[in-house]
Design an enzyme around this catalytic site. Structure first.
Site, PDB file in Angstrom:
ATOM      1  N   HIS A 248      65.303  24.246  23.883  1.00 39.72           N
ATOM      2  CA  HIS A 248      66.748  23.988  23.963  1.00 39.72           C
ATOM      3  C   HIS A 248      67.022  22.534  23.616  1.00 39.72           C
ATOM      4  O   HIS A 248      66.117  21.703  23.568  1.00 39.72           O
ATOM      5  CB  HIS A 248      67.311  24.330  25.349  1.00 39.72           C
ATOM      6  CG  HIS A 248      66.737  23.482  26.461  1.00 39.72           C
ATOM      7  ND1 HIS A 248      67.052  22.153  26.631  1.00 39.72           N
ATOM      8  CD2 HIS A 248      65.862  23.783  27.445  1.00 39.72           C
ATOM      9  CE1 HIS A 248      66.404  21.665  27.688  1.00 39.72           C
ATOM     10  NE2 HIS A 248      65.678  22.637  28.198  1.00 39.72           N
ATOM     11  N   ASP A 375      54.588  36.780  38.916  1.00 40.66           N
ATOM     12  CA  ASP A 375      53.327  36.245  39.421  1.00 40.66           C
ATOM     13  C   ASP A 375      53.518  35.646  40.816  1.00 40.66           C
ATOM     14  O   ASP A 375      54.318  34.725  41.010  1.00 40.66           O
ATOM     15  CB  ASP A 375      52.801  35.180  38.454  1.00 40.66           C
ATOM     16  CG  ASP A 375      51.352  34.843  38.690  1.00 40.66           C
ATOM     17  OD1 ASP A 375      51.067  34.162  39.689  1.00 40.66           O
ATOM     18  OD2 ASP A 375      50.507  35.269  37.877  1.00 40.66           O
ATOM     19  N   SER A 390      60.929  24.497  30.722  1.00 44.17           N
ATOM     20  CA  SER A 390      61.497  24.827  29.418  1.00 44.17           C
ATOM     21  C   SER A 390      60.496  24.551  28.303  1.00 44.17           C
ATOM     22  O   SER A 390      59.920  23.467  28.237  1.00 44.17           O
ATOM     23  CB  SER A 390      62.761  24.011  29.164  1.00 44.17           C
ATOM     24  OG  SER A 390      63.756  24.332  30.097  1.00 44.17           O
TER      25      SER A 390
END
Length: 431
Positions: A248, A375, A390
């Protein structure tokens, strides 16, 4: 009588076409992207189960559709078992599908490219970005012996402006800007600022005022020169050393505008702690930049698909990683997958996730899929997706399919991912 029969037959055919058009198989057909990128040698299967005749016309290189060669001619297809595409050559194809041989229902553009292999990332990176000049993040009043004044605001400055020069002198950082303002002000000179505002270059003139509180000359601006943060490497291309990370765009925390890059760098970082995510409050990785980094590189692009640049050396990746293929967006399936990321130190670990939804995108967009962290170890440590995660690569069936990009604030176990296809396309724009 014959005329009535033809009319009735026309109505029946029209109704049949309407029914077919709104059937589940046809809705599947319509929802299929208009633009498809495929790897050479790949076969793509679109299941329809539609027991009706469809014809295809291909403009471009020869392509096999259901085992039939299609090139510059109309070919009737049996699509009861679906449609299978297999291009014979690299290049571009434009396929027109017609219902009952006469009614256009779909135009498909196919681009066939060679398979792409990369080193998957997962490493934590420190992002240090030097601005082109210094960024205006606020406007202020100056208290003089004659009262409050706002020199910068009155001169036309706006938050988000980038100061490039003062009286013709380059401004590299905040310290340099402060020095120039003070030096020229003490000489009794007005200050001529060269300012970048979006795509425009402006000249703004300010008369500095002496602040009675600090006994220095001020113009009423808050400025900053760089930003640093932690993110995750997504991939490195073996042939070029070009990398992609974050997934991003980087924006300024104050102005929320994209940061103008001038001399940005990435380096390896060490994660020292993690603040877990909670509903309504995204957590974060906290780390420090390793100045004796095993890799570092420049930043050439800051876009909605991440940051991209070139590493100075990729020996670390060559020694520790194996190249894996990327998956194109139509190859991704809902179901189990994994992400690679660092939650402690500099150790890249693999964690289980679930791809819950794949969004249809004809054109590049940053939010391509929805994933859920499953998980238990990762959930216990981070609560789900946290800031700094990210760019974490998403792996499915041994292929790199995308990168983690955003967290759902109200459910941090879930978030968005960006298709790796778009990130690779963006990286190709680097010279």
């Amino acid at each position: 009588m014959e005329k009535d029969i033809r009319k009735l037959l026309g109505i029946i055919i029209a109704c049949l076409i309407v029914v077919i058009s709104f059937s589940t198989p046809m809705r599947t057909f319509y929802s299929f992207p208009d633009n498809v990128r495929m790897f050479y040698g790949e076969e793509h299967h679109l299941e329809l189960g539609l027991p009706i005749g469809i014809t295809a016309i291909n403009k471009g290189e020869q392509i096999l559709i259901n085992g039939i060669e299609v090139a510059d001619k109309r070919v009737a297809l049996d699509v009861s078992q679906g449609i299978k595409f297999r291009p014979e050559n690299l290049g571009s194809y434009e396929i027109q599908f017609n219902l009952l041989g006469i009614i256009p229902i779909k135009r498909l553009n196919v681009e066939v490219v060679p398979p792409i292999y990369v080193y998957p990332g997962g490493e934590s990176i420190g992002v240090k970005i030097s601005q082109e000049g210094v960024l205006v993040v606020g406007l202020d009043k100056v208290e003089t012996k004659n009262g409050s004044v706002q020199p910068a605001k009155n001169a036309g400055f706006e938050v988000g402006d980038t100061i490039l020069k003062i009286n013709g002198e380059d401004v590299g950082d905040v310290e340099r800007a402060a020095t120039l303002i003070e030096e020229f002000s003490r000489k009794g000179k007005k200050l001529n600022f060269t300012v970048k505002r979006k795509d425009k270059i402006l000249e703004l003139t300010v008369k500095p005022e002496k602040c009675k509180q600090t006994n220095t000359y001020r113009i009423g601006l808050f400025i900053k020169d760089s930003t640093a943060g932690v993110g995750t490497m997504t991939f490195v291309q073996p042939e070029t050393g070009i990398y992609g990370a974050l997934g991003h765009i980087i924006t300024d925390s104050t102005t929320q505008k994209p940061v103008d890059l001038y001399n940005g760098k990435i380096m390896e970082s060490t994660i020292t702690s993690v603040v877990p995510s909670k509903k309504g409050s995204p957590g974060e990785k906290r780390g420090i930049i390793k100045y004796k980094s095993s890799f570092q590189g420049d930043i050439k692009i800051n876009s909605e698909f991440g940051i991209f640049g070139q590493l100075e050396d990729i020996k670390m990746f060559e020694k520790k990683k194996e190249q894996i293929p990327i998956a194109l967006k139509h190859q991704i399936k809902t179901g189990p997958a994994q992400i690679m990321t660092v939650i402690e130190g500099d150790n890249v670990e693999v964690f289980d996730v679930e791809i819950e939804k794949i969004l249809i995108q004809n054109n590049p967009a940053p939010k391509g899929l929805v994933l859920k962290i499953t998980d238990e170890k990762l959930l216990e440590k981070t609560g789900g997706i946290v800031q700094g995660m990210s760019g974490s690569p998403i792996i499915q069936n041994g292929k790199l399919i995308g990168a983690v990009t955003h967290v759902f604030v109200n459910d941090p176990t879930r978030g968005y991912g960006c298709f790796i296809e778009w990130m690779i396309m963006e990286s190709k724009t680097i010279d």
